[in-house]
Design a protein around this motif. Structure first.
Motif, short mmCIF file in Angstrom:
data_model
loop_
_atom_site.label_atom_id
_atom_site.label_comp_id
_atom_site.label_asym_id
_atom_site.label_seq_id
_atom_site.Cartn_x
_atom_site.Cartn_y
_atom_site.Cartn_z
N ARG A 1 42.58 37.39 58.50
CA ARG A 1 43.98 37.77 58.72
C ARG A 1 44.10 38.56 60.01
NH1 ARG A 1 44.73 43.15 54.95
NH2 ARG A 1 42.59 43.87 55.09
N VAL A 2 45.34 38.86 60.40
CA VAL A 2 45.59 39.69 61.57
C VAL A 2 45.48 41.15 61.15
CG1 VAL A 2 47.28 40.37 63.31
CG2 VAL A 2 47.06 37.96 62.65
N GLU A 3 44.55 41.87 61.75
CA GLU A 3 44.40 43.29 61.50
C GLU A 3 43.93 44.02 62.76
OE1 GLU A 3 44.97 45.90 60.06
OE2 GLU A 3 46.00 45.16 58.30
N ALA A 4 44.21 45.30 62.81
CA ALA A 4 43.82 46.15 63.94
C ALA A 4 43.75 47.59 63.43
CB ALA A 4 44.84 46.02 65.07
N PRO A 5 42.78 47.92 62.56
CA PRO A 5 42.84 49.16 61.80
C PRO A 5 42.22 50.39 62.44
CG PRO A 5 41.05 47.83 61.00
CD PRO A 5 41.71 47.03 62.10
N LEU A 6 41.61 50.25 63.63
CA LEU A 6 40.87 51.39 64.18
C LEU A 6 41.53 51.90 65.46
CD1 LEU A 6 37.39 49.98 63.26
CD2 LEU A 6 38.52 51.96 62.23
N MET A 7 40.87 52.84 66.11
CA MET A 7 41.52 53.52 67.25
C MET A 7 41.11 52.96 68.62
SD MET A 7 38.82 55.07 65.89
CE MET A 7 39.76 55.85 64.60
N PHE A 8 40.26 51.92 68.60
CA PHE A 8 39.92 51.20 69.82
C PHE A 8 40.20 49.72 69.58
CE2 PHE A 8 37.16 54.94 69.73
CZ PHE A 8 37.46 55.50 70.96
N ASP A 9 40.74 49.03 70.61
CA ASP A 9 41.10 47.63 70.42
C ASP A 9 39.86 46.74 70.58
OD1 ASP A 9 40.62 47.19 73.17
OD2 ASP A 9 42.73 47.16 73.70
N ARG A 10 40.07 45.44 70.63
CA ARG A 10 38.95 44.50 70.64
C ARG A 10 38.16 44.52 71.94
NH1 ARG A 10 38.98 40.79 66.44
NH2 ARG A 10 40.67 41.20 64.96
N GLN A 11 38.72 45.13 72.97
CA GLN A 11 38.02 45.31 74.24
C GLN A 11 37.50 46.73 74.40
OE1 GLN A 11 41.18 43.54 74.19
NE2 GLN A 11 39.78 41.80 73.88
N LEU A 12 37.53 47.51 73.32
CA LEU A 12 37.08 48.91 73.26
C LEU A 12 38.02 49.86 73.99
CD1 LEU A 12 33.20 48.57 73.84
CD2 LEU A 12 34.48 48.48 71.69
N ALA A 13 39.21 49.41 74.34
CA ALA A 13 40.17 50.28 75.01
C ALA A 13 40.87 51.18 73.98
CB ALA A 13 41.21 49.46 75.76
N PRO A 14 41.14 52.44 74.34
CA PRO A 14 41.83 53.34 73.42
C PRO A 14 43.24 52.85 73.09
CG PRO A 14 40.81 54.56 75.22
CD PRO A 14 40.75 53.11 75.60
N LYS A 15 43.59 52.96 71.83
CA LYS A 15 44.92 52.60 71.34
C LYS A 15 45.76 53.85 71.14
CE LYS A 15 44.72 50.00 67.70
NZ LYS A 15 44.21 49.54 66.38
N PRO A 16 47.04 53.70 70.80
CA PRO A 16 47.85 54.89 70.48
C PRO A 16 47.20 55.78 69.41
CG PRO A 16 49.28 53.00 70.77
CD PRO A 16 47.88 52.47 70.85
N ALA A 17 46.49 55.19 68.46
CA ALA A 17 45.81 55.98 67.43
C ALA A 17 44.77 56.91 68.04
CB ALA A 17 45.16 55.07 66.40
N TYR A 18 44.06 56.44 69.07
CA TYR A 18 43.09 57.29 69.76
C TYR A 18 43.78 58.51 70.35
CZ TYR A 18 40.43 58.91 73.84
OH TYR A 18 39.82 59.69 74.79
N HIS A 19 44.89 58.28 71.04
CA HIS A 19 45.58 59.40 71.69
C HIS A 19 46.16 60.36 70.65
CE1 HIS A 19 45.04 57.62 75.61
NE2 HIS A 19 45.50 56.45 75.14
N ALA A 20 46.62 59.83 69.53
CA ALA A 20 47.13 60.70 68.47
C ALA A 20 46.01 61.58 67.92
CB ALA A 20 47.75 59.86 67.36
N LEU A 21 44.84 60.99 67.72
CA LEU A 21 43.71 61.76 67.21
C LEU A 21 43.26 62.81 68.22
CD1 LEU A 21 41.60 58.98 65.45
CD2 LEU A 21 42.91 60.81 64.37
N MET A 22 43.25 62.46 69.48
CA MET A 22 42.88 63.44 70.50
C MET A 22 43.86 64.62 70.50
SD MET A 22 40.06 62.54 72.06
CE MET A 22 40.08 63.42 73.61
N ASP A 23 45.14 64.32 70.34
CA ASP A 23 46.14 65.40 70.29
C ASP A 23 45.86 66.34 69.11
OD1 ASP A 23 47.46 64.38 72.48
OD2 ASP A 23 49.04 63.40 71.31
#
Length: 371
Positions: A342-364
């Motif tokens: 299925r389509v999923e994207a549950p972590l804080m880095f995308d499929r190219q290992l780039a930071p997602k909005p979740a990464y920035h929220a966690l850093m904050d």
């Protein structure tokens, strides 16, 4: 309750708050635009880590990503019984050893996952020829397996998930006894005391390791109450149980923060350590949902706020002393194929290992609570 700073500093887990290894420093130089997530949470006194595989550690790019962003590790599958013991008395430790060696090299504490589980069990344990194994033989097999495996990793694994997912509520598809114990082969052949036997065997094999009961949906009030009672019962019988692991496989509309907080408070009343052991946030409405057909900015923004709210709760309450996510990026998540592709994207880095909005929220959040 959470450990005091003095108690925390005396445990192997404090190593996860240490300085950067050479590979971490190299990764930082390569990826200066993405500061270390683990480093930020170390400043907030919360070891932050991930589930990894030997194949990931053998890939230089992925290994650098792991070393840079995480400060505590767990084997995603390599240390589960079906992977580590194909036949009675035989072990394939190579995968687990690779992870343990990487963790030691980079001064990362390593959690052991898992010794006794109804899924991914060593299938030979439950059979004696074509017949079901006897109670006495299953106990002997479990005790030997735990002694061999925990003994092999002694001094390299600081905490073990001794028993995994033994309690079930509000899941009609899974049978349970009157006290909520899942009717797994462990429970039906040995009886509910299999949990005590497992914890005693693990404590004997490594008296210094922290011993955990680990489960999902711990925010379910009935399951939380059953876990609290289990911990109290084991302690009353003099059994060493040091902690409870909350898996925290979350989604857009579940669980509620109020339920999570209530569960953490309930477990804290027993005095044991608590870890979040398998965190992720599905972008589908529910963990098993399959409705999402595309990863949209709106879904990622919502996911980021869910991560932010949960980690803010954990850091504010200081009752959870480590957090691990289940995978290193969206490309390496079990949720891509469960319960079906299925389509999923549950972590804080995308499929190219780039930071997602979740990464920035966690850093904050990490910066908000930095010491």
């Amino acid at each position: 309750m959470s450990l005091s700073r003095r108690q925390f500093a005396a445990t192997p887990l404090a190593l996860g708050l240490g300085g950067l290894s050479p590979l971490m420093s190299a990764a930082l130089a390569q990826d200066g635009a993405a500061p270390s997530l683990g480093g930020a949470f170390a400043a907030a006194r919360m070891p932050f880590g991930a589930a990894v595989t030997p194949m990931q550690l053998a890939d230089p790019k992925l290994a650098a990503h792991i070393a840079h962003h995480f400060r505590i590790l767990v084997a995603e599958n390599a240390m589960k019984p079906m992977h580590i013991s194909p036949r009675e008395g035989e072990y394939t430790f190579a995968g687990g050893d690779a992870i343990a060696d990487f963790a030691a090299k980079h001064r990362m504490p390593l959690r052991g996952h898992t010794l006794v589980w109804h899924q991914q069990a060593a299938r030979w344990m439950f059979k004696d020829g074509e017949a079901d194994v006897s109670r006495a033989k299953l106990i002997a097999r479990m005790e030997r397996y735990i002694a061999d495996v925990v003994g092999h990793f002694k001094g390299r694994v600081f905490a073990w998930d001794v028993v995994n997912e033994a309690i079930v509520y509000d899941e009609p598809e899974h049978a349970a006894d009157a006290n909520g114990f899942r009717l797994s082969p462990w429970r039906t052949i040995i009886g509910p005391e299999f949990i005590e036997i497992a914890f005693r065997a693990a404590a004997k094999a490594d008296p210094d390791a922290l011993l955990f009961y680990n489960d999902y949906e711990t925010q379910n009030p009935k399951k939380a109450a059953a876990i609290v009672q289990l911990v109290k019962d084991l302690k009353a019988r003099g059994v060493k149980i040091d902690g409870v692991g909350h898996q925290m496989h979350c989604a857009r509309i579940q669980p509620s923060l109020a339920d999570v907080e209530a569960a953490i408070d309930a477990v804290a009343s027993t005095g044991v350590i608590q870890h979040v052991t398998e965190l992720d946030f599905a972008i589908n409405d529910r963990v098993q949902g399959t409705a999402v057909t595309a990863v949209t900015p709106e879904l990622l923004a919502d996911q980021a706020e869910r991560y932010r709210s949960l980690m803010d709760l954990l850091l504010r309450k200081r009752m959870v002393s480590a957090t691990l996510v289940w995978g290193i990026s969206d490309a390496h998540s079990w949720l891509n194929g469960w319960p079906k592709p299925r389509v999923e994207a549950p972590l804080m880095f995308d499929r190219q290992l780039a930071p997602k909005p979740a990464y920035h929220a966690l850093m904050d959040v990490a910066r908000k609570y930095s010491a």
